[in-house]
Design a protein around this motif. Structure first.
Motif, short mmCIF file in Angstrom:
data_model
loop_
_atom_site.label_atom_id
_atom_site.label_comp_id
_atom_site.label_asym_id
_atom_site.label_seq_id
_atom_site.Cartn_x
_atom_site.Cartn_y
_atom_site.Cartn_z
N VAL A 180 35.45 -35.15 18.66
CA VAL A 180 35.50 -36.61 18.76
C VAL A 180 34.50 -37.05 19.82
O VAL A 180 34.51 -36.54 20.94
CB VAL A 180 36.92 -37.09 19.15
CG1 VAL A 180 36.97 -38.61 19.19
CG2 VAL A 180 37.95 -36.54 18.17
N SER A 192 40.18 -33.16 22.72
CA SER A 192 40.98 -33.42 21.52
C SER A 192 41.91 -32.25 21.27
O SER A 192 41.76 -31.17 21.85
CB SER A 192 40.09 -33.69 20.31
OG SER A 192 39.26 -32.58 20.05
N GLU A 225 47.27 -33.53 12.33
CA GLU A 225 46.75 -34.65 13.12
C GLU A 225 45.67 -34.16 14.06
O GLU A 225 45.69 -33.02 14.53
CB GLU A 225 47.86 -35.32 13.93
CG GLU A 225 49.01 -35.86 13.11
CD GLU A 225 50.10 -36.45 14.00
OE1 GLU A 225 49.77 -37.05 15.04
OE2 GLU A 225 51.28 -36.31 13.65
N THR A 233 37.97 -53.59 21.41
CA THR A 233 37.59 -52.71 20.32
C THR A 233 36.81 -51.52 20.87
O THR A 233 35.92 -51.70 21.72
CB THR A 233 36.72 -53.44 19.28
OG1 THR A 233 37.46 -54.54 18.74
CG2 THR A 233 36.30 -52.51 18.16
N LYS A 290 34.88 -47.73 19.55
CA LYS A 290 34.43 -46.96 18.39
C LYS A 290 34.25 -45.50 18.77
O LYS A 290 33.77 -45.18 19.87
CB LYS A 290 33.12 -47.53 17.85
CG LYS A 290 33.27 -48.92 17.22
CD LYS A 290 31.96 -49.39 16.60
CE LYS A 290 32.14 -50.76 15.95
NZ LYS A 290 30.88 -51.22 15.30
N ILE A 347 33.37 -41.38 16.97
CA ILE A 347 32.75 -40.64 15.87
C ILE A 347 33.46 -39.30 15.73
O ILE A 347 33.62 -38.56 16.71
CB ILE A 347 31.25 -40.41 16.13
CG1 ILE A 347 30.51 -41.75 16.23
CG2 ILE A 347 30.64 -39.54 15.04
CD1 ILE A 347 29.10 -41.61 16.75
N LEU A 348 33.92 -39.01 14.51
CA LEU A 348 34.48 -37.69 14.21
C LEU A 348 33.37 -36.87 13.56
O LEU A 348 32.78 -37.29 12.57
CB LEU A 348 35.66 -37.81 13.25
CG LEU A 348 36.80 -38.74 13.68
CD1 LEU A 348 37.94 -38.66 12.67
CD2 LEU A 348 37.31 -38.39 15.06
N VAL A 370 43.87 -49.31 13.60
CA VAL A 370 42.80 -48.32 13.43
C VAL A 370 42.13 -48.50 12.09
O VAL A 370 42.79 -48.59 11.05
CB VAL A 370 43.38 -46.89 13.54
CG1 VAL A 370 42.27 -45.86 13.35
CG2 VAL A 370 44.08 -46.69 14.87
N GLN A 371 40.81 -48.58 12.11
CA GLN A 371 40.01 -48.61 10.88
C GLN A 371 39.13 -47.37 10.86
O GLN A 371 38.55 -46.99 11.87
CB GLN A 371 39.14 -49.88 10.83
CG GLN A 371 39.95 -51.16 10.73
CD GLN A 371 39.05 -52.40 10.69
OE1 GLN A 371 37.91 -52.34 11.15
NE2 GLN A 371 39.56 -53.48 10.19
N PHE A 372 39.03 -46.76 9.67
CA PHE A 372 38.27 -45.52 9.53
C PHE A 372 37.20 -45.71 8.45
O PHE A 372 37.54 -46.17 7.35
CB PHE A 372 39.21 -44.37 9.14
CG PHE A 372 38.51 -43.05 9.00
CD1 PHE A 372 38.15 -42.31 10.12
CD2 PHE A 372 38.18 -42.55 7.75
CE1 PHE A 372 37.50 -41.10 10.00
CE2 PHE A 372 37.53 -41.32 7.61
CZ PHE A 372 37.19 -40.61 8.74
#
Length: 337
Positions: free
Chosen positions: A2, A13, A26, A38, A40, A42-43, A335-337
């Protein structure tokens, strides 16, 4: 891994196998998130051999056979324990080493590193040395047959019915962000109802409150409630209850300092609470009765804050913590993905 999208920093993580089937369910990470803001992230797949960020702190839980058969858990702020079947058997034999309770005990720590293994190792050399504070904290908290901080039962017709000690355990996860384990109890009687009970218990880094997911079932009539308890000890402390917000607490003197204990429950799950006073030892408690949903667990949070830890200076600070915790539960992140 992450990454913080703004800074590019790789965050600590933890992959979590929540159901114990050997496969991760998870991906956990933590961040500071101000209200109405907000962030942001990155995975991304981690390059082969890429170093993983180390965590300065961790969470931990384990079964403790060297102290009869406790089960203990902690993070960098708090520690807890409860008691197993051998302690119950010794109690039934009237052995002084026995303990009969399904209540939850507080271990007051004032260091941010793990203490469970260290304190129990010292106990082997000097029995019950963890009852004396030599700089890291200690265990002055009395549970007895009370609920301690967050033990459960069923309140029916002016009586509280409870399980005995846990009979089995399963560690599901330990790591830098969350520890998760499961306790199972032998069937017990609640005013003529045969009750089965299983608890999935977790503690996150940075939290003073343990999360309890209590699975209760009855073969007979439906259970009237799941009652959560906070012991009021010698009744010299102060109780505060905020039904609308969903938090309940007790603030009391402990030796030369002060301790706040608390329970946070979604207000829509609350049936009632009762400040129950009695001359009988270990039975004066603050009871919080929650609805038992069909085929679903009762979820609540319970824990403590100790003035000597440096985390809370007074009852007002402990109240503010519980209120903020309840507010975050009521307004979770989107959460938005």
């Amino acid at each position: 891994m992450v990454k913080d999208a703004q800074t590019g920093a790789v965050l600590v993580s933890q992959l979590l196998d929540a159901n114990g089937d050997g496969k991760p369910d998870e991906l956990l990470f933590q961040t500071a998130m101000p209200a109405r803001s907000t962030r942001k992230f990155i995975l991304a797949g981690a390059p082969a051999g890429a170093p993983r960020p180390a965590s300065a702190h961790t969470t931990f839980a384990r079964f403790v056979p060297e102290r009869t058969d406790d089960f203990a858990w902690e993070n960098e702020r708090v520690a807890f324990r409860t008691y197993g079947p051998v302690a119950e058997q010794l109690f039934d034999k009237k052995d002084a080493a026995g303990t009969l309770t399904s209540g939850m005990d507080c271990w007051l720590k004032r260091v941010d590193y793990p203490i469970i293994n260290k304190w129990y190792a010292q106990h082997v050399l000097t029995p019950f040395s963890y009852h004396k504070d030599v700089g890291e904290g200690y265990d002055p908290y009395h549970v007895g047959i009370s609920r301690g901080v967050g033990g459960t039962g069923v309140w029916d017709r002016d009586s509280l019915y409870v399980s005995r000690n846990f009979t089995s355990y399963k560690v599901l996860a330990t790591g830098p962000i969350r520890t998760v384990f499961e306790l199972t109890y032998a069937p017990w009687d609640a005013n003529g109802r045969r009750v089965t009970e299983r608890k999935v218990i977790s503690l996150d880094l940075g939290s003073n409150l343990t999360r309890y997911e209590v699975h209760l079932a009855s073969a007979g009539a439906p259970l009237p409630n799941c009652t959560i308890g906070l012991t009021l000890h010698d009744q010299k402390g102060s109780v505060r209850a905020d039904e609308k917000a969903g938090y309940f607490r007790y603030w009391e003197a402990v030796d030369d300092s002060f301790l706040g204990t608390g329970v946070v429950l979604a207000p829509q799950r609350l049936l009632k609470y009762e400040d129950h006073r009695t001359p009988h030892k270990d039975q004066t408690q603050l009871y919080i009765a929650a609805k038992v949903p069909p085929r679903a667990p009762v979820v609540f949070y319970a824990g403590f804050g100790w003035v000597k830890s440096g985390q809370f200076r007074d009852a007002a600070a402990w109240d503010a913590y519980l209120q903020g915790f309840a507010q975050r539960l009521a307004a979770p992140l989107e959460v938005q993905f």
